[in-house]
Scaffold this active site. Structure first.
Site, PDB file in Angstrom:
ATOM      1  N   ASP A   1      29.758   2.899  -2.674  1.00 18.39           N
ATOM      2  CA  ASP A   1      30.504   3.205  -3.878  1.00 18.39           C
ATOM      3  C   ASP A   1      29.709   4.282  -4.632  1.00 18.39           C
ATOM      4  O   ASP A   1      28.544   4.561  -4.329  1.00 18.39           O
ATOM      5  CB  ASP A   1      30.732   1.942  -4.727  1.00 18.39           C
ATOM      6  CG  ASP A   1      31.905   2.127  -5.670  1.00 18.39           C
ATOM      7  OD1 ASP A   1      32.433   1.128  -6.156  1.00 18.39           O
ATOM      8  OD2 ASP A   1      32.303   3.291  -5.907  1.00 18.39           O
TER       9      ASP A   1
HETATM   10  C1  GLC Z   1      34.376   4.101  -8.497  1.00 23.07           C
HETATM   11  C2  GLC Z   1      34.923   2.772  -8.059  1.00 23.07           C
HETATM   12  C3  GLC Z   1      35.532   2.776  -6.688  1.00 23.07           C
HETATM   13  C4  GLC Z   1      36.208   4.122  -6.455  1.00 23.07           C
HETATM   14  C5  GLC Z   1      35.103   5.161  -6.394  1.00 23.07           C
HETATM   15  C6  GLC Z   1      35.665   6.564  -6.179  1.00 23.07           C
HETATM   16  O1  GLC Z   1      33.147   3.920  -9.104  1.00 23.07           O
HETATM   17  O2  GLC Z   1      34.037   1.661  -8.128  1.00 23.07           O
HETATM   18  O3  GLC Z   1      36.452   1.692  -6.616  1.00 23.07           O
HETATM   19  O4  GLC Z   1      36.932   4.103  -5.249  1.00 23.07           O
HETATM   20  O5  GLC Z   1      34.279   5.139  -7.534  1.00 23.07           O
HETATM   21  O6  GLC Z   1      36.449   6.931  -7.239  1.00 23.07           O
END
Ligand code: GLC
Length: 750
Positions: free
Chosen positions: A288
């Site tokens: 993430d």
């Molecule tokens: C964010 C979220 C994740 C998302 C990613 C890209 O922090 O936790 O769910 O897909 O970043 O946007």
């Protein structure tokens, strides 16, 4: 690093290497040869480039890092994927840069297409309230057709985190508190996104997230620690992820939280032993946003170098925006701290998906502006959005048959409707968090939905009454004045779209601002009131719930919100939604969920408190239970018959019952099957959802409902983490909600 951890890594590696030959088995032989040849040509820098993902600047979905030249990195093969790039044209431009690199390896474009791309669908928690797996799959399918036409290869969805704590703002993104329902919905969403399979022109790669147990953050505070037994993890939080693997999810995303002391991004047990080992997951894991580098803040890594090492050793294949891979991996390999085989394994996983998506045959196959234009303004997609939006609405209360508002019959007394509240005219708030904004998005507000339905001789008066979240009551007088002129009031209250979602945890989950005071003021006029609640989570709204005659919980319903709400308000659709999460009376009860353990001193009611597991300063029951929702009609359940009162692990019990629509309106009922294992080698929940049906019944119609009970439905993890069904007595409950059990029987597993 502790010996134990090293053992886990080696075990994980053995598992990977043993299935390495299978790793890209889904590729054609020729593509496997092409992949091997390509890998053989790649420099270490180019391999690491494939494991590096940068964000575009369409919309930052995490803390932005400055510095570096992303275009130069792309042209030099130092980037494998970009996220947050929107549109066929924009992806084409970047793909052109990637084709200037030495080996011309195409980029993957990822985006959070969580509940719709151009056509926005209800937030996932709302869709879960529909209990309509086909409609949920269709919603993801439509999102994929629109996104893939716009250059998107990969959606960061479905989010499948089980959540029992509505203080956590991301409950809006998942399917609620129940593991079994969550697993069914997870599979439906993956199938929807991937459609006929990767390589189809309208398929996008799914991404099961956030692995794992992110929804169990202590205190419901986002990004907070998680600590639980492996038994709880496997029984409650992992099954929806396993359902994603079983449905063929192309990728996984790990979670920000530490789990039992080890951040998910660096967690060998989660990623190598369970996901890539036990489950033989063939896709790749993306971290993430920045979570690799965040292991320093966790106190699990002393610097970026150790973060990169622990991430790759733990099986995190791609680095989203922490940049530790692009900065540190080359050194780690050259110092012999990270074997090249691990880099190659990660690169193979990433390249395999690029081959499967057909990007090596045509890197621009999804970058067609003409196709994009044709795909995005699609009336059939909007009709599907309206359909599932209606099905997502949960009617919590309807006294004196306040609903539906009768505009049709000749003796209808409705001549003036007052629409009041801070969300009555809102468009953007109807999209909810994790939606994609469009200048010409064409979102139907509640006011527009109502206006489109009322006949010319019915007047609609509108007043905001107050803002969503400030203290001013200056608008109350105007609201009261139009209420007094009306035959009925529709009161539109709740959360703004940025009040639930990522990093939106709340200690209090009440109506914001002075909305409750507004409701009290309108109640004081003595007019009948229909309350429409928009929110991304269960809220605590006891005064409204106790004093208003009719309440619809409408989440955030997306592009067709106003039409869907009007369909229910005016009776063109009979509400059929059921709550996928328990609604507490007070934050003090949280976590509160239906499938709890009985304890040694169970409380049998809100007044059974003496030496009981109960709060003495508030009722212990929920305000609205899991699985609850009303209809404009009534249903009678009868004639529950089990094919046998005993079964062995090898056979099944066939269950039948009748459900009759005893009202005057056609409607759907969610018939829920719960089981209870009365005694086990570990304590078992007082009930667990194990199946459901959602028949449509015409007035007076009776349908026979059928289920099968097999050993799988009776199984759980025992104290030795074996998945077992233990002989003994079971209760079988058929309910209209988890606390409205209509029929009950018992049987024995021999
Ligand atoms: C964010 C979220 C994740 C998302 C990613 C890209 O922090 O936790 O769910 O897909 O970043 O946007």
């Amino acid at each position: 690093m502790k010996v134990l951890n090293l053992k886990r890594i080696l075990f994980g590696l053995l598992l990977i290497i043993s299935c390495h030959g299978v790793l890209y088995a889904q590729l054609s032989k020729s593509d496997q040869v092409r992949l091997d040849e390509l890998l053989g040509k790649m420099t270490l820098e180019e391999k690491i480039g494939q494991l590096n993902q940068y964000t575009g600047d369409y919309e930052a979905t995490g803390p932005l890092r400055q510095g570096g030249d992303k275009v130069d990195d792309i042209k030099n093969g130092r980037v494998g994927s970009m996220l947050n790039i929107k549109g066929a044209e924009n992806t084409r431009i970047l793909q052109e840069f990637a084709m200037q690199s030495r080996l011309k390896i195409p980029l993957l474009f990822g985006l959070d297409v969580v509940h719709g791309y151009y056509t926005t669908f209800p937030i996932p928690l709302g869709e879960a309230a529909s209990w309509d797996l086909e409609a949920i799959e269709r919603s993801a399918r439509i999102a994929a057709t629109e996104a893939s036409a716009s250059g998107v290869h990969w959606t960061f969805a479905p989010m499948v985190d089980i959540a029992r704590d509505p203080r956590w703002g991301r409950v809006m993104e998942g399917a609620g508190e129940d593991t079994w329902l969550g697993a069914q919905i997870a599979g439906a969403r993956v199938r929807g996104f991937q459609g006929k399979g990767l390589g189809s022109m309208d398929a996008v790669m799914a991404c099961a997230k956030h692995f794992a147990a992110y929804g169990a953050a202590v205190g419901g505070r986002d990004y907070n620690s998680v600590d639980m037994s492996e038994r709880m993890l496997r029984e409650t939080y992992l099954p929806p992820f396993k359902a994603c693997v079983d449905a063929g999810a192309a990728t996984f995303m790990n979670s920000f939280n530490d789990l039992n002391g080890i951040p998910a991004t660096g967690n060998v047990f989660l990623q190598r032993e369970v996901l890539k080992g036990e489950w033989n997951f063939q896709g790749f894991i993306v971290s993430d946003w920045g979570s690799m580098g965040e292991m320093i803040a966790h106190g699990y890594c002393k610097d970026e170098k150790e973060a990169a090492m622990k991430s790759i050793l733990a099986g995190s294949d791609m680095d989203m925006e922490s940049r530790v891979y692009t900065r540190e991996l080359e050194k780690l390999v050259k110092e012999g701290k990270v074997p090249m085989s691990l880099i190659d394994e990660a690169v193979r996983r990433v390249l395999t998906k690029k081959f499967e998506m057909g990007l090596f045959d045509d890197p621009f196959r999804f970058c067609n502006p003409e196709r994009e234009k044709a795909a995005l303004h699609n009336t059939a997609n909007r009709a599907a959005a309206r359909d599932i939006a209606r099905k997502s609405i949960v009617m919590l209360k309807n006294e004196n048959q306040t609903l539906p508002i009768d505009l049709k019959s000749k003796d209808s007394k409705i001549r003036t409707i007052a629409l009041i509240g801070p969300l009555a005219q809102s468009e953007n708030d109807m999209l909810g968090f994790w939606s994609i904004s469009w200048p010409d998005g064409d979102i139907v507000s509640l006011e527009e939905g109502i206006r489109s339905r009322i006949p010319g001789d019915v007047k609609l008066l509108v007043a905001k009454g107050c803002e969503i979240n400030d203290k001013s009551e200056a608008g109350f007088d105007e609201a009261i004045a139009i209420a007094k002129q009306a035959d009925i009031v529709i009161l539109s209250i709740g959360e703004a779209l940025d009040m639930s979602g990522e990093a939106k945890s709340k200690g209090h989950i009440r109506l914001p601002g002075v909305q409750e005071e507004l409701a009290q003021a309108i109640h004081g006029t003595g007019k009948p009131v229909v309350v429409i609640m928009n929110a991304g989570r269960p809220l605590v709204f006891n005064w409204v719930a106790d004093n208003m005659p009719a309440i619809l919980y409408t989440w955030w319903l997306g592009s067709e919100a106003g039409n869907a709400m009007a369909d229910v308000v005016f009776g063109d659709y009979n509400p059929s939604g059921k709550l996928p999460m328990t609604f507490p009376r007070d934050e003090g009860q949280i976590p509160l969920y239906y499938n709890y353990f009985n304890t040694g001193r169970p409380s049998f009611g809100d007044h059974d408190l003496l030496y009981k597991s109960a709060y003495i300063d508030m009722p212990n029951s929920p305000k609205f239970p899991f699985g609850y929702g009303l209809s404009y009609t009534t249903f009678v359940y009868s004639n529950l018959v089990l094919s046998s009162k005993t079964m062995t692990a090898k056979d099944k019990i066939h269950v039948t019952l009748n459900v009759q629509n005893t009202g005057k309106t056609a409607g759907e009922e969610v018939v829920q099957l719960y089981l209870r294992d009365r005694f086990g080698s570990v304590v078992r929940p007082v009930k667990e959802l194990k199946d459901f049906r959602k028949p449509m019944l015409l007035p007076g119609e009776t349908k026979r409902i059928e289920f099968d009970i097999d050993a799988e439905k009776l199984s759980f993890y025992n104290n030795d983490l074996q998945w077992v069904a233990e002989p003994g007595e079971f209760d079988l409950m058929i309910g209209s909600s988890s606390s409205d059990i209509r029929l009950q029987e018992s049987f024995e597993l021999k």
